[in-house]
Design a protein around this motif. Structure first.
Motif, mmCIF file in Angstrom:
data_model
loop_
_atom_site.group_PDB
_atom_site.id
_atom_site.type_symbol
_atom_site.label_atom_id
_atom_site.label_comp_id
_atom_site.label_asym_id
_atom_site.label_seq_id
_atom_site.Cartn_x
_atom_site.Cartn_y
_atom_site.Cartn_z
ATOM 1 N N LEU A 202 34.721 -12.699 1.841
ATOM 2 C CA LEU A 202 33.983 -13.488 2.819
ATOM 3 C C LEU A 202 34.904 -14.002 3.924
ATOM 4 O O LEU A 202 34.510 -14.047 5.097
ATOM 5 C CB LEU A 202 33.284 -14.663 2.120
ATOM 6 N N ALA A 203 36.136 -14.377 3.552
ATOM 7 C CA ALA A 203 37.110 -14.819 4.552
ATOM 8 C C ALA A 203 37.428 -13.678 5.514
ATOM 9 O O ALA A 203 37.519 -13.875 6.733
ATOM 10 C CB ALA A 203 38.379 -15.318 3.868
ATOM 11 N N PHE A 204 37.598 -12.470 4.954
ATOM 12 C CA PHE A 204 37.858 -11.300 5.790
ATOM 13 C C PHE A 204 36.695 -11.039 6.735
ATOM 14 O O PHE A 204 36.898 -10.765 7.922
ATOM 15 C CB PHE A 204 38.095 -10.070 4.909
ATOM 16 N N VAL A 205 35.470 -11.130 6.224
ATOM 17 C CA VAL A 205 34.281 -10.881 7.043
ATOM 18 C C VAL A 205 34.199 -11.878 8.196
ATOM 19 O O VAL A 205 33.885 -11.507 9.337
ATOM 20 C CB VAL A 205 33.010 -10.954 6.175
ATOM 21 N N GLN A 210 34.671 -12.642 13.924
ATOM 22 C CA GLN A 210 35.172 -13.364 15.083
ATOM 23 C C GLN A 210 35.923 -12.437 16.031
ATOM 24 O O GLN A 210 35.763 -12.499 17.264
ATOM 25 C CB GLN A 210 36.087 -14.509 14.629
ATOM 26 N N LEU A 211 36.740 -11.553 15.471
ATOM 27 C CA LEU A 211 37.478 -10.588 16.288
ATOM 28 C C LEU A 211 36.524 -9.620 16.994
ATOM 29 O O LEU A 211 36.735 -9.266 18.155
ATOM 30 C CB LEU A 211 38.460 -9.800 15.418
ATOM 31 N N ALA A 212 35.479 -9.204 16.262
ATOM 32 C CA ALA A 212 34.500 -8.283 16.850
ATOM 33 C C ALA A 212 33.787 -8.919 18.035
ATOM 34 O O ALA A 212 33.506 -8.261 19.039
ATOM 35 C CB ALA A 212 33.488 -7.857 15.790
ATOM 36 N N ILE A 213 33.519 -10.247 17.932
ATOM 37 C CA ILE A 213 32.870 -10.958 19.032
ATOM 38 C C ILE A 213 33.818 -11.063 20.230
ATOM 39 O O ILE A 213 33.421 -10.885 21.382
ATOM 40 C CB ILE A 213 32.432 -12.366 18.576
ATOM 41 N N GLU A 214 35.091 -11.344 19.936
ATOM 42 C CA GLU A 214 36.089 -11.483 21.003
ATOM 43 C C GLU A 214 36.259 -10.183 21.792
ATOM 44 O O GLU A 214 36.458 -10.197 23.005
ATOM 45 C CB GLU A 214 37.442 -11.890 20.406
ATOM 46 N N ILE A 225 38.402 1.506 15.380
ATOM 47 C CA ILE A 225 39.420 0.692 14.703
ATOM 48 C C ILE A 225 38.767 -0.369 13.829
ATOM 49 O O ILE A 225 39.143 -0.551 12.662
ATOM 50 C CB ILE A 225 40.353 0.028 15.746
ATOM 51 N N PHE A 226 37.758 -1.060 14.380
ATOM 52 C CA PHE A 226 37.061 -2.089 13.603
ATOM 53 C C PHE A 226 36.349 -1.467 12.398
ATOM 54 O O PHE A 226 36.365 -2.028 11.296
ATOM 55 C CB PHE A 226 36.055 -2.833 14.479
ATOM 56 N N SER A 227 35.717 -0.320 12.605
ATOM 57 C CA SER A 227 35.023 0.360 11.511
ATOM 58 C C SER A 227 36.003 0.801 10.433
ATOM 59 O O SER A 227 35.730 0.676 9.230
ATOM 60 C CB SER A 227 34.252 1.573 12.042
ATOM 61 N N PHE A 228 37.149 1.317 10.844
ATOM 62 C CA PHE A 228 38.171 1.758 9.887
ATOM 63 C C PHE A 228 38.638 0.591 9.010
ATOM 64 O O PHE A 228 38.713 0.719 7.778
ATOM 65 C CB PHE A 228 39.363 2.359 10.632
ATOM 66 N N CYS A 229 38.953 -0.539 9.640
ATOM 67 C CA CYS A 229 39.417 -1.711 8.877
ATOM 68 C C CYS A 229 38.348 -2.182 7.897
ATOM 69 O O CYS A 229 38.646 -2.516 6.738
ATOM 70 C CB CYS A 229 39.793 -2.843 9.832
#
Length: 262
Positions: A202-205, A210-214, A225-229
């Motif tokens: 949950l912390a990772f999510v 937040q990074l995805a929004i930024e 990159i986001f999908s891979f992580c």
């Protein structure tokens, strides 16, 4: 079935399992990330939202949600099949992976239908109780009660779902009812180790969201990159729960953890 499995032991063995097969997992994660990014590139979400707003037609939105959910299920099924494949052999077997992924896809769809019906019934009964309490208690207290009532069940549901996904890793074709039953048992006995991983997840999510929004954009590279992580970490979480599953179950049908991963 063992009653208590150490979190540190399970985490260490999971880390070693992933590390010893890092090339295969990176390859699969990257492939799935590209598929996901390629799918997203076909849809202009802002344009779709505008079309729905002006036309008042939810058909396109419902179709988009269903297709997105189906893609997510297929990617999850493939990642589970990859873990199963690499437990049996350190080399990827395309035929084994695809057959396992197909079986997993059907089971996950059925599982979501069962969970959906269960959540609907619980939500319906809970709404009746809350409507009654709303006549007796102030709204601020109602909101606190809702938070407390939902928090623990949500954590339990996440643990249960992850144990079910872990049961699909099992090379043998388990009956879905047996998987559900075993997942319930493991959720009761192994919740201490499981909840620590869920909190990490949950912390990772939260950080990831937040990074995805930024960096919100239609950039194909960033989306990949986001999908891979996300996919790679999801594989780690599923591997953790399957390791916990095998250590707790100690079944002759379960694949024993490879010695090199201890």
């Amino acid at each position: 079935m063992q009653k208590k499995i150490s979190f540190s032991l399970t985490f260490t063995q999971t880390r070693n399992f992933i590390r010893n097969r890092i090339t295969q997992f990176v390859l699969v994660s990257l492939t799935l990330a590209l598929i996901h990014a390629f799918f997203n590139s076909f849809f202009d979400k802002q344009n779709l939202a505008e079309q729905i707003y002006f036309s008042r037609n939810l058909t396109n939105y419902v179709l988009f949600v269903m297709l997105t959910l189906l893609i997510g299920i297929i990617l999850k099924a493939i990642s589970i099949a990859t873990i199963s494949n690499l437990y049996i052999s350190d080399k990827l077997n395309l035929n084994l992976l695809l057959s396992k992924a197909l079986s997993n896809t059907l089971k996950i769809i059925l599982f979501y239908l069962i969970i959906g019906v269960f959540i609907f019934l619980v939500s319906f009964m809970l709404s009746i109780v809350l409507i009654s309490l709303n006549l007796l208690l102030p709204k601020a207290l109602i909101f606190i009660l809702i938070f407390l009532v939902l928090l623990i069940p949500i954590l339990i549901l996440i643990i249960f779902c992850n144990f079910f996904f872990a049961s699909l890793v099992e090379p043998g074709q388990n009956n879905i009812l047996d998987s559900l039953s075993l997942s319930i048992q493991l959720s009761k006995t192994q919740w201490r180790s499981a909840i620590l991983m869920v909190l990490i997840y949950l912390a990772f999510v939260m950080v990831f969201a937040q990074l995805a929004i930024e960096f919100d954009s239609d950039n194909f590279v960033l989306d990949t990159i986001f999908s891979f992580c996300s996919i790679f970490f999801d594989i780690f979480v599923t591997s953790f729960f399957y390791r916990l599953y095998t250590l707790a179950n100690n079944s002759s049908n379960s694949v024993a953890p490879p010695n090199s991963d201890n």
